[in-house]
Scaffold this active site. Sequence first.
Site, mmCIF file in Angstrom:
data_model
loop_
_atom_site.group_PDB
_atom_site.id
_atom_site.type_symbol
_atom_site.label_atom_id
_atom_site.label_comp_id
_atom_site.label_asym_id
_atom_site.label_seq_id
_atom_site.Cartn_x
_atom_site.Cartn_y
_atom_site.Cartn_z
ATOM 1 N N TYR A 1 0.716 -1.328 -0.033
ATOM 2 C CA TYR A 1 -0.053 0.027 0.093
ATOM 3 C C TYR A 1 0.830 1.254 0.216
ATOM 4 O O TYR A 1 2.006 1.448 0.023
ATOM 5 C CB TYR A 1 -0.980 -0.072 1.163
ATOM 6 C CG TYR A 1 -0.381 0.313 2.485
ATOM 7 C CD1 TYR A 1 0.607 -0.614 3.252
ATOM 8 C CD2 TYR A 1 -0.488 1.631 3.222
ATOM 9 C CE1 TYR A 1 1.184 -0.124 4.307
ATOM 10 C CE2 TYR A 1 0.144 1.899 4.307
ATOM 11 C CZ TYR A 1 0.781 1.053 5.105
ATOM 12 O OH TYR A 1 1.487 1.272 6.293
ATOM 13 N N LYS B 1 6.520 -1.909 1.888
ATOM 14 C CA LYS B 1 5.277 -1.369 2.707
ATOM 15 C C LYS B 1 4.255 -2.327 2.318
ATOM 16 O O LYS B 1 3.240 -2.048 1.481
ATOM 17 C CB LYS B 1 5.114 -0.139 1.844
ATOM 18 C CG LYS B 1 4.166 0.773 2.885
ATOM 19 C CD LYS B 1 4.126 2.372 2.548
ATOM 20 C CE LYS B 1 3.186 3.249 3.343
ATOM 21 N NZ LYS B 1 3.314 3.340 4.622
ATOM 22 N N GLU C 1 12.272 2.642 14.136
ATOM 23 C CA GLU C 1 11.490 3.635 13.533
ATOM 24 C C GLU C 1 10.185 3.546 14.174
ATOM 25 O O GLU C 1 10.016 2.497 15.175
ATOM 26 C CB GLU C 1 11.092 3.456 11.958
ATOM 27 C CG GLU C 1 10.123 2.049 11.728
ATOM 28 C CD GLU C 1 10.123 1.843 10.258
ATOM 29 O OE1 GLU C 1 10.000 2.915 9.414
ATOM 30 O OE2 GLU C 1 10.078 0.782 10.000
ATOM 31 N N LEU D 1 11.115 1.549 6.942
ATOM 32 C CA LEU D 1 10.565 1.869 5.586
ATOM 33 C C LEU D 1 11.344 3.077 5.246
ATOM 34 O O LEU D 1 11.563 3.902 5.849
ATOM 35 C CB LEU D 1 9.096 1.993 5.849
ATOM 36 C CG LEU D 1 8.442 2.550 4.400
ATOM 37 C CD1 LEU D 1 8.125 1.256 3.715
ATOM 38 C CD2 LEU D 1 7.100 3.347 4.753
#
Length: 281
Positions: free
Chosen positions: A31, A147, A180, A205
Site C-alpha cells: 500500500y 510497505k 522507527e 521503511l
Amino acid sequence: RIIYVNGRYLPYHDAKVHVEDRGFQLADAVYEVIEVSDNSLVDATRHLTRLWRSLSELSISPPMSEPALCHVMGQTIRRNRVRNGLVYLQVSRGESPRDFLFPDPPVPPTLVCLARATIPAQVDQRAETGIHIITMPETRWKRCDIKTVMLLPACLAKQQAHAQSASEAWFVDAEGLITEGASSNAWIVDRSGRLLTRPLDNTILPGITRRTVMDTAASLGLVVEESPFTVAEALDAAEAFITSATNTVMPVIMIDGQRISSGTPGPLCRQLRRSFARVAE
Ligand code: PDD
C-alpha cells in the site's frame, strides 16, 4: 464517499473485495498513503516509485501504468471533493482459493484507491503541542523496507501507546537501537544540533517524508547524519520528532514518560515543519 475498486468508482457501502482476496487472507498486499495538499498529491512520483518497488519485491505485476494510476487518484480525489487529506492505495496479489503458493497462472491484482479529507488545522494544532511516544521491543519481520499491509505489530504497538496516553511507539532492536515508529520514521537532534535518523536498510521503511525532510534540512544548511541512536540518546536529545506523509514533521516532547529537553517542540523541528518543501504534483 466514492471508492475505486478494480476499475469501478463505487459508493462507500458497495466498495467490497472478495473473502478469498490474498490481501484479506494472507496480507499478500502492499500500500501507499499519499498526502493531498490544496488539491495536489504531495511527492506522488516518489510514492509511486516506492509502490513499484514494493510490488516488484513481492513479484506482483503493477495493476496499471503509473500515468493511469495517477488518473485514478485524481478522479478519486475529485469525486470525493478532497482538498486536503490523503489518498490510500492498496494492491493485493488478487483473488484466488487460499494457498500459500502464488496462483499459477497469475490472477489480476486487486487495486483499491480511496481519498479521505483531513483537517490540516488539527494536525498543526498537534504539532504546536508536540506528541508523546513510548518505546518497545521490535516485533516486526526482517523486510520492513517493503510497505506491506501486514500491520498487526504496528496496530498492537499503537494500541499499547494509546493505553499509555501516547500516540506513537518507537521500536527498539536487539542492539538497543531505535528502528522507527509504528507508522513513521524516527529522528532526534543531538546536543550539537545534528539531525540523526537511522540509515536505510531492511529494518525500516524508506519514508518519503524522511527523504523530503533530508532535502529540506540540506537547503536550510542543517547537518543530517544517517546513523542509528539508542533510547538513552533519544532521552538525552535536544529535540525529537517523527516524519510521515500524514504528519510531515511532528515534534515529540515526551518519550516513555520523560520530557525531551524543555518538554516543548524544539526550534529546528519547528523550522523544518515550516519549511517542509512539498513537491506537489
Ligand atoms: N505510514 N515507517 C512506517 C512503518 C510507516 O508505516 C510509515 C508511513 C513511515 C513514513 O513513511 P512516509 O514518509 O513515506 O509516509 C515510516 C503511513 C502514513 C501509514 O501507514 O498510514
